[in-house]
Design an enzyme around this catalytic site. Structure first.
Site, PDB file in Angstrom:
ATOM      1  N   TYR A 149       0.946  -1.341  -0.091  1.00  0.00           N
ATOM      2  CA  TYR A 149       0.147  -0.072  -0.050  1.00  0.00           C
ATOM      3  C   TYR A 149       0.997   1.048   0.033  1.00  0.00           C
ATOM      4  O   TYR A 149       1.474   1.648   0.999  1.00  0.00           O
ATOM      5  CB  TYR A 149      -0.885  -0.101   1.224  1.00  0.00           C
ATOM      6  CG  TYR A 149      -1.903  -1.305   1.211  1.00  0.00           C
ATOM      7  CD1 TYR A 149      -2.065  -1.970   0.141  1.00  0.00           C
ATOM      8  CD2 TYR A 149      -2.796  -1.287   2.575  1.00  0.00           C
ATOM      9  CE1 TYR A 149      -3.142  -2.935   0.222  1.00  0.00           C
ATOM     10  CE2 TYR A 149      -3.761  -2.383   2.632  1.00  0.00           C
ATOM     11  CZ  TYR A 149      -3.899  -3.030   1.431  1.00  0.00           C
ATOM     12  OH  TYR A 149      -4.751  -4.322   1.462  1.00  0.00           O
ATOM     13  N   LYS A 201     -24.027   7.615  -1.652  1.00  0.00           N
ATOM     14  CA  LYS A 201     -23.602   8.770  -1.675  1.00  0.00           C
ATOM     15  C   LYS A 201     -23.575   9.119  -3.540  1.00  0.00           C
ATOM     16  O   LYS A 201     -23.597  10.611  -3.689  1.00  0.00           O
ATOM     17  CB  LYS A 201     -22.272   8.997  -1.384  1.00  0.00           C
ATOM     18  CG  LYS A 201     -20.916   8.352  -2.090  1.00  0.00           C
ATOM     19  CD  LYS A 201     -19.651   8.658  -1.340  1.00  0.00           C
ATOM     20  CE  LYS A 201     -19.427   8.018  -0.124  1.00  0.00           C
ATOM     21  NZ  LYS A 201     -18.095   8.410   0.170  1.00  0.00           N
ATOM     22  N   SER A 229     -12.036   8.164   5.731  1.00  0.00           N
ATOM     23  CA  SER A 229     -11.241   9.277   5.361  1.00  0.00           C
ATOM     24  C   SER A 229     -11.432  10.475   6.296  1.00  0.00           C
ATOM     25  O   SER A 229     -10.587  11.355   6.546  1.00  0.00           O
ATOM     26  CB  SER A 229     -11.626  10.057   3.959  1.00  0.00           C
ATOM     27  OG  SER A 229     -11.589   9.035   2.850  1.00  0.00           O
ATOM     28  N   GLN A 241     -16.899   9.558   9.702  1.00  0.00           N
ATOM     29  CA  GLN A 241     -17.013   8.147   9.058  1.00  0.00           C
ATOM     30  C   GLN A 241     -16.775   6.897   9.929  1.00  0.00           C
ATOM     31  O   GLN A 241     -17.582   5.858   9.831  1.00  0.00           O
ATOM     32  CB  GLN A 241     -16.342   8.241   7.680  1.00  0.00           C
ATOM     33  CG  GLN A 241     -16.771   9.062   6.721  1.00  0.00           C
ATOM     34  CD  GLN A 241     -15.883   8.952   5.512  1.00  0.00           C
ATOM     35  OE1 GLN A 241     -14.738   8.652   5.710  1.00  0.00           O
ATOM     36  NE2 GLN A 241     -16.428   9.221   4.343  1.00  0.00           N
TER      37      GLN A 241
END
Length: 314
Positions: free
Chosen positions: A54, A211, A282, A286
């Site tokens: 990552y 969304k 993020s 959330q």
């Protein structure tokens, strides 16, 4: 928060775990990423998942910084090995496993990981070599347990049949209302072998949050508008038929009295073989919304209706 046993290990993992794939490898500002990690810990999330590939170490380095000062025994840390870290460094050979575990530990600023996972199956390395190397990593105390991600069923069974090697305790497949396929064969066979699931992308990279509108551009700051994170979002999931179906599922979630994200997470966690669902956040808010899914009891009828709605567009 609720906790479930991870396969045949003695690890109890939070049913909501925090991932770092696209978010903390460069997709989110460092301060926001660290705030998400700290919020997750405050809310009882004890399992954090990452991988060496990552951002080619970026996510591990960020987590190493974010977790400084946090008592090591208070959280469980998982990383992975397989992906290309350079033009010559990739795969699951003995030399790569030994090299990459040390590099991961250095970036994570820890002496061990609780779970070390094979990110994919390596067709170029004999399975016996991989499993013996992982066994040595466990013997040396650099990892407590081992797992895999997205391995085919025949390779899972082949690894389980080997003698004198460490046993896998976890599987990490993609799993969501838009991608339910592992539940057909992987889940039941893993249950037989004492392996449980840590599922990734349970919100279908945010699509199942509702969304995205089929009649409007993606909202600002969403994954679909990000140059780094949006590239990994399947274009199919942003087509009108899929988004219209997701909006129908959103209405079902509202009937059930929960947010679409909470509904999608609760759907994944209804499976007994799922120990944890990985979220990619993020913003701290959330994290808070998603963590609330850990304590939900939703009638199966709502899930059946959602499955029927999405079946034609999967």
């Amino acid at each position: 928060m609720k906790y479930r046993r991870l396969g045949g290990s003695d690890l109890n993992v939070s049913v909501i775990s925090l991932g770092s794939w696209l978010t903390y490898s460069g997709g989110v500002e460092k301060a926001d990423a660290i705030a998400c990690v700290r919020k997750a810990l405050d809310l009882g999330v004890n399992f954090i998942d990452t991988a060496n590939v990552y951002g080619r170490g970026a996510a591990e380095s960020l987590l190493g910084e974010a977790l400084q000062g946090v008592e090591r025994g208070s959280y469980l840390l998982a990383t992975k090995v397989f992906g290309a870290m350079s033009d010559t460094d990739e795969g699951l050979s003995r030399s790569q496993i030994f090299k990459q575990i040390d590099a991961s530990l250095a970036r994570l600023k820890t002496d061990y990981v609780d779970l070390y996972q094979c990110h994919r199956y390596d067709e170029d390395t004999p399975l016996e070599e991989t499993m013996q190397a992982l066994t040595e990593v466990v013997r040396l105390g650099k990892a407590l347990y081992i797992g895999f991600s997205e391995w085919p069923l025949d390779k899972i069974e082949a690894a389980a049949a080997l003698k004198g090697v460490a046993r896998f305790v976890s599987s990490q497949p993609q799993y969501s209302l838009l991608w339910p396929y592992p539940q057909t064969d992987i889940f039941p066979r893993c249950a037989d072998l004492g392996i449980t699931q840590i599922v990734w992308s349970p919100l279908a990279q945010g699509v199942l949050t509702g969304k995205y509108s089929p009649k409007a551009p993606p909202p600002p700051r969403s994954r679909a508008t990000s140059k780094t994170m949006g590239a990994m979002l399947p274009k199919r999931w942003l087509e009108a038929p899929v988004l219209e179906a997701v909006l129908e599922v959103k209405r079902v979630a509202e009937e059930a009295g929960v947010s679409p994200a909470q509904f999608a997470l609760a759907w994944a966690l209804r499976q007994k073989n799922v120990s944890s669902a990985i979220i990619g956040a993020s913003r701290p808010e959330q994290v808070a919304e998603n963590v609330a899914a850990a304590d939900l009891a939703i009638a199966e009828d709502y899930f059946f209706r959602a499955e029927e709605i999405l079946e034609p567009v999967r």
